[in-house]
Design an enzyme around this catalytic site. Structure first.
Site, PDB file in Angstrom:
ATOM      1  N   ARG A 193       7.902  -9.913  14.824  1.00 50.76           N
ATOM      2  CA  ARG A 193       6.900 -10.993  14.842  1.00 50.76           C
ATOM      3  C   ARG A 193       7.067 -11.891  16.056  1.00 50.76           C
ATOM      4  O   ARG A 193       6.821 -13.094  15.992  1.00 50.76           O
ATOM      5  CB  ARG A 193       6.938 -11.826  13.560  1.00 50.76           C
ATOM      6  CG  ARG A 193       6.950 -11.026  12.280  1.00 50.76           C
ATOM      7  CD  ARG A 193       5.805 -10.073  12.175  1.00 50.76           C
ATOM      8  NE  ARG A 193       5.868  -9.272  10.955  1.00 50.76           N
ATOM      9  CZ  ARG A 193       5.033  -8.269  10.699  1.00 50.76           C
ATOM     10  NH1 ARG A 193       4.103  -7.930  11.568  1.00 50.76           N
ATOM     11  NH2 ARG A 193       5.129  -7.586   9.583  1.00 50.76           N
ATOM     12  N   GLU A 316      11.827  -6.313   0.650  1.00 48.87           N
ATOM     13  CA  GLU A 316      11.219  -5.430   1.647  1.00 48.87           C
ATOM     14  C   GLU A 316      12.187  -4.338   2.096  1.00 48.87           C
ATOM     15  O   GLU A 316      12.357  -4.073   3.282  1.00 48.87           O
ATOM     16  CB  GLU A 316      10.708  -6.244   2.837  1.00 48.87           C
ATOM     17  CG  GLU A 316       9.677  -7.275   2.418  1.00 48.87           C
ATOM     18  CD  GLU A 316       9.010  -8.004   3.577  1.00 48.87           C
ATOM     19  OE1 GLU A 316       7.813  -8.288   3.462  1.00 48.87           O
ATOM     20  OE2 GLU A 316       9.683  -8.312   4.564  1.00 48.87           O
ATOM     21  N   ARG A 361       2.947 -11.631  -7.482  1.00 50.76           N
ATOM     22  CA  ARG A 361       3.995 -11.716  -6.453  1.00 50.76           C
ATOM     23  C   ARG A 361       4.477 -13.144  -6.228  1.00 50.76           C
ATOM     24  O   ARG A 361       5.664 -13.366  -5.993  1.00 50.76           O
ATOM     25  CB  ARG A 361       3.458 -11.128  -5.138  1.00 50.76           C
ATOM     26  CG  ARG A 361       4.418 -11.317  -3.988  1.00 50.76           C
ATOM     27  CD  ARG A 361       3.970 -10.617  -2.726  1.00 50.76           C
ATOM     28  NE  ARG A 361       4.647 -11.192  -1.574  1.00 50.76           N
ATOM     29  CZ  ARG A 361       4.414 -10.861  -0.316  1.00 50.76           C
ATOM     30  NH1 ARG A 361       3.507  -9.936  -0.040  1.00 50.76           N
ATOM     31  NH2 ARG A 361       5.067 -11.432   0.659  1.00 50.76           N
ATOM     32  N   LYS A 385      10.974 -20.288   1.657  1.00 52.23           N
ATOM     33  CA  LYS A 385       9.818 -20.438   2.551  1.00 52.23           C
ATOM     34  C   LYS A 385       8.917 -21.559   2.054  1.00 52.23           C
ATOM     35  O   LYS A 385       8.895 -21.859   0.862  1.00 52.23           O
ATOM     36  CB  LYS A 385       9.028 -19.129   2.623  1.00 52.23           C
ATOM     37  CG  LYS A 385       9.762 -18.025   3.378  1.00 52.23           C
ATOM     38  CD  LYS A 385       8.872 -16.801   3.599  1.00 52.23           C
ATOM     39  CE  LYS A 385       9.636 -15.707   4.346  1.00 52.23           C
ATOM     40  NZ  LYS A 385       8.826 -14.510   4.635  1.00 52.23           N
ATOM     41  N   ASP A 390       3.846 -16.061   1.963  1.00 58.51           N
ATOM     42  CA  ASP A 390       4.449 -15.658   3.232  1.00 58.51           C
ATOM     43  C   ASP A 390       3.765 -16.306   4.423  1.00 58.51           C
ATOM     44  O   ASP A 390       3.043 -15.622   5.146  1.00 58.51           O
ATOM     45  CB  ASP A 390       4.397 -14.123   3.347  1.00 58.51           C
ATOM     46  CG  ASP A 390       5.309 -13.608   4.450  1.00 58.51           C
ATOM     47  OD1 ASP A 390       6.177 -14.365   4.897  1.00 58.51           O
ATOM     48  OD2 ASP A 390       5.139 -12.446   4.847  1.00 58.51           O
ATOM     49  N   GLU A 412      12.424 -23.102   4.770  1.00 63.80           N
ATOM     50  CA  GLU A 412      12.213 -22.207   5.913  1.00 63.80           C
ATOM     51  C   GLU A 412      10.735 -22.251   6.300  1.00 63.80           C
ATOM     52  O   GLU A 412       9.859 -22.078   5.460  1.00 63.80           O
ATOM     53  CB  GLU A 412      12.612 -20.770   5.539  1.00 63.80           C
ATOM     54  CG  GLU A 412      12.337 -19.761   6.655  1.00 63.80           C
ATOM     55  CD  GLU A 412      12.779 -18.332   6.299  1.00 63.80           C
ATOM     56  OE1 GLU A 412      13.565 -18.157   5.337  1.00 63.80           O
ATOM     57  OE2 GLU A 412      12.331 -17.396   6.981  1.00 63.80           O
ATOM     58  N   GLU A 418       2.841 -15.397  13.131  1.00 60.90           N
ATOM     59  CA  GLU A 418       2.566 -14.065  12.579  1.00 60.90           C
ATOM     60  C   GLU A 418       1.185 -13.985  11.939  1.00 60.90           C
ATOM     61  O   GLU A 418       0.482 -12.995  12.094  1.00 60.90           O
ATOM     62  CB  GLU A 418       3.650 -13.726  11.544  1.00 60.90           C
ATOM     63  CG  GLU A 418       3.376 -12.460  10.775  1.00 60.90           C
ATOM     64  CD  GLU A 418       4.442 -12.151   9.726  1.00 60.90           C
ATOM     65  OE1 GLU A 418       5.444 -12.896   9.650  1.00 60.90           O
ATOM     66  OE2 GLU A 418       4.262 -11.163   8.996  1.00 60.90           O
TER      67      GLU A 418
HETATM   68  C1  GCV Z   1      11.594 -10.521   9.000  1.00 60.10           C
HETATM   69  C2  GCV Z   1       7.154 -11.054   6.242  1.00 60.10           C
HETATM   70  C3  GCV Z   1       7.073 -10.522   7.638  1.00 60.10           C
HETATM   71  C4  GCV Z   1       8.307  -9.714   7.990  1.00 60.10           C
HETATM   72  C5  GCV Z   1       9.531 -10.612   7.796  1.00 60.10           C
HETATM   73  C6  GCV Z   1       9.547 -11.081   6.347  1.00 60.10           C
HETATM   74  C7  GCV Z   1      10.717 -11.988   6.059  1.00 60.10           C
HETATM   75  O1  GCV Z   1       7.081 -10.011   5.335  1.00 60.10           O
HETATM   76  O2  GCV Z   1       5.919  -9.750   7.771  1.00 60.10           O
HETATM   77  O3  GCV Z   1       8.202  -9.285   9.313  1.00 60.10           O
HETATM   78  O4  GCV Z   1      10.706  -9.910   8.101  1.00 60.10           O
HETATM   79  O5  GCV Z   1       8.360 -11.784   6.076  1.00 60.10           O
HETATM   80  O6  GCV Z   1      10.537 -13.193   6.147  1.00 60.10           O
HETATM   81  O7  GCV Z   1      11.786 -11.496   5.748  1.00 60.10           O
END
Ligand code: GCV
Length: 736
Positions: A193, A316, A361, A385, A390, A412, A418
């Protein structure tokens, strides 16, 4: 005799430093943005002479690398702004800038109580116009050398912004302990990103070569109080934990240390297994525990002030305690246990969701972490976050804020854009960060803002922090555009003081980056403050979210419905159909509202609350549902999409009107980026209106322009080489 020699050496040093500063200024005359907000351009009369009278010499008690960095910065700044470098001296005279701590100066120790140094803590400072041996001086006093460095930057910032240096009695200290920039940088210098070129960390040439850019980066961070840097992607590689990479990291830490910056690493939960040094990653296995302890010892041997780790677990595709049927707290505490004897911390991310989990989610992290409150070790912070999804243009605050009173919670935010148009869209994120900081969680009644959660005052925590996912790369202007620098600047300022006013921050940034002339500051701050609402309007108005293209996240894709995991698909989030639009998160739907305090849930259950900002996040409503504005949801949606485009047009107009007051290089780049933003805002608006009209089957209100292309045209666009993905990720699909 000895003193005169010292003076001679110091004078010579001052001249060299001044010369370097001037060379730097001349070299950067191209206005390529490299100097960021630390420009130190010449100050004209009438301000020049009063400033010169208050910067006649520098008397710094102490000679640590941090004090040396502070003195060098004062030299550079004053030389740039006033044309003469103030000599270093050990004798106080009229107009001296005096730097001292109680440890380095008996006089500062004697004055400590009057100065109120107790309130400055380990990183704060006092900037005071005072008399010293009968001489009028500016005293920069602090308990530590790092406080002196921060005070020096503040002194210079006042000059840069044309503020008075007379009658100062300024006391300031950071409200948060950890103010960390998280780089999502990979060992091969790609950046997940990242939209500003490759990583600034040239690990391949470390430890042998220390790019001078590291020092300028550290100066910029220190100038806004950032005191930690996580160097690598949270989708981590274990290579950083190998001996040769630890040596590289140690060399980098050596450059950052004089600027008060600690180095942190992101680590894989199963690092020892990944490195094939254990047979499992199970945190209960004695060999695994021993490995972590030995590895942490090795790190601290190389980097005695190493900060600690960040872990992205069970998210992820990353490994985590779930793989061993353990809780997040059990997983975190084992690693935290290895860090604790060294004073290291563990930032454990709450960004967790799972495909096999059919729960909404945005509820999953809350469901997983809420029952664990009080179970995390004292040196763990749960890093949350800003919103539960996201980093969308707008989200409600994450419900975990205020919900874990017995846990250290940190915020965060994402600086890299992004989901907000990459590097070319002008969107001032200070406004976005501040919105979440002011969100009232009602955890202990009214006034329980996220700012008070993360500064520890709400529940009595002392280990506090804020992390920003960095937007820095090797681009000459560091961040891919001049205005993206403002997001880095705003992050530092808000991590220092979460209550700070984003408008004032924008104004300070403009003053230091372009000009303090109100004819420049007023329109630019207005433009920046409007820019955040604009992006919400032209991408995701009324609480929409996650309707972008797949994988790269560039451009609109509300129609996407064919990805493997349900929650990857935009249609999962907007639920648009003939009957209406929006995700029902009330008790009749997923009931995500229940994750908020009752007062908050009650407020958010009103579709019109806060100008319907969160309407479609929480409610599924018929297209004909009438809002407080008097418009139906369908009409309001198209109205806001169009309004967003119009705001970007007016931003471009504001910028054009300033052409005579901005240097040509920065003017033309920003003008070009604003044209890109206009085109892309229009594209977002048109594609989304086309798609949602197909769902609503309703006519556009009079005066609302029809999209120029049929929906199929927007759907057919493919962007195989859009930037920002570090490597093809089969999990994310390659639909676009
Ligand atoms: C670093 C989102 C982003 C990912 C990122 C993730 C995270 O899914 O698309 O690129 O990965 O957040 O914060 O871990």
């Amino acid at each position: 005799m000895i003193f005169s020699q010292v003076f001679a050496v110091r004078r010579a040093l001052a001249v060299v430093i001044a010369a370097v500063g001037l060379m730097h200024a001349v070299g950067a005359a191209a206005e390529d943005g490299y100097r960021l907000w630390l420009r130190y351009d010449p100050v004209a009369q009438p301000a020049h002479d009063p400033y010169a009278a208050q910067a006649t010499r520098i008397v710094a008690w102490g000679n640590s690398p941090v004090v040396t960095a502070a003195v060098a910065e004062l030299n550079r700044g004053v030389a740039g702004m006033l044309g003469t470098a103030p000599p270093a001296s050990t004798t106080v005279a009229d107009g001296a800038i005096v730097l001292g701590t109680p440890g380095s100066s008996p006089e500062v120790a004697r004055r400590a109580r009057d100065l109120g140094l107790a309130a400055a803590g380990p990183e704060g400072f006092v900037l005071q116009s005072t008399r010293w041996d009968g001489h009028p001086v500016t005293l920069i006093a602090a308990n530590t050398d790092v406080g002196l460095l921060y005070g020096s930057f503040r002194f210079l910032a006042r000059m840069q912004r044309g503020e008075s240096l007379a009658g100062l009695d300024l006391h300031d200290a950071p409200r948060l302990t950890l103010r960390v920039l998280d780089h999502w940088d990979n060992p091969d210098r790609s950046i997940e990103r990242g939209y500003a070129g490759q990583s600034i960390w040239d690990f391949w040439r470390l430890p042998g070569y220390l790019d001078p850019r590291y020092t300028d980066y550290a100066r910029a961070d220190a100038s806004i109080g950032i005191n930690g840097v996580m160097v690598n992607n949270v989708n981590a590689s274990a290579v950083y934990l190998t001996p040769s990479w630890i040596a590289k990291l140690a060399a980098l830490a050596g450059v950052l240390r004089p600027y008060g910056i600690h180095v942190y690493l992101s680590v894989l939960f199963n690092s020892p297994l990944d490195l094939k040094e254990t047979k499992t990653g199970d945190p209960r296995d004695p060999a695994v525990i021993a490995w972590w302890h030995a590895k942490v010892d090795e790190l601290y041997k190389a980097i005695p002030d190493f900060g600690g780790f960040v872990v992205k677990a069970d998210s992820e595709g990353e490994p985590g305690p779930r793989d061993y049927h353990l809780t997040q707290a059990q997983g975190a505490n084992m690693i935290a246990g290895a860090l604790a004897p060294h004073g290291g911390v563990l930032m454990w991310r709450a960004f967790i969701y799972a495909s096999e989990n059919t729960q909404d989610r945005v509820r999953q992290a809350y469901a997983e972490f809420k029952p664990l409150d009080g179970q995390f070790a004292p040196n763990v912070l749960v890093q949350i976050k800003n919103g539960p999804l996201d980093f969308q243009p707008r989200e409600p605050a994450h419900p975990l804020f205020g919900a874990l009173p017995h846990t250290n919670e940190m915020l965060e935010v994402q600086l890299t854009k992004e989901y907000l148009g990459f590097s070319t869209h002008l969107v001032y994120l200070g406004a976005l960060f501040s919105e979440v900081l002011h969100w009232d969680t009602f955890a202990h009644g009214a006034g329980s803002t996220v700012a008070h959660v993360i500064d520890g005052s709400l529940d009595g925590h002392t280990l506090t922090g804020m992390a920003g996912d960095s937007n820095v790369g090797v681009d000459r202007d560091w961040t891919g555009s001049i205005f993206n620098q403002a997001d880095w600047y705003a992050f530092g300022r808000l991590a220092w003081d979460p209550q700070a006013d984003p408008r004032k921050i924008a104004s300070d940034w403009v003053g230091m980056t372009f000009s303090s002339d109100p004819a420049v500051v007023t329109p630019l701050v207005g433009m920046m403050m409007a820019s955040r609402e604009a992006v919400v309007d032209y991408m995701t108005p009324l609480g929409l979210a996650h309707i972008m293209g797949t994988g790269h996240h560039y451009g609109p894709g509300p129609w996407i419905d064919d990805l493997k995991r349900p929650e990857w698909n935009p249609v999962y989030y907007h639920h648009a159909g003939r009957d209406g639009i929006g995700f029902d998160r009330t008790p009749s739907g997923s009931n995500a509202l229940a994750d908020y305090a009752p007062d908050v849930a009650r407020r958010l259950s009103d579709p019109n609350v806060d100008d319907a900002k969160y309407l479609l996040w929480f409610h599924h409503v018929p297209w004909t549902f009438r809002l407080a504005s008097g418009r139906t949801v369908w009409d309001e949606l198209t109205y806001r999409y169009s309004r967003g485009v119009a705001t970007v047009h007016s931003m471009a107009g504001t910028w054009d009107s300033l052409q005579a007051r901005i240097d040509p290089e920065r003017f033309s780049e920003t003008a070009a980026f604003l044209r890109i933003q206009q085109d892309e805002a229009q594209w977002w608006r048109d594609a989304c209106v086309a798609y949602f009209q197909q769902q609503s089957q309703l006519p556009l209100a009079p005066g609302v322009a029809a999209p120029p292309h049929p929906l199929a045209w927007y759907e057919s666009l493919v962007f195989r080489y859009a930037p920002g993905r570090s490597q093809p990720d089969p999990d994310h699909g390659i639909a676009h």
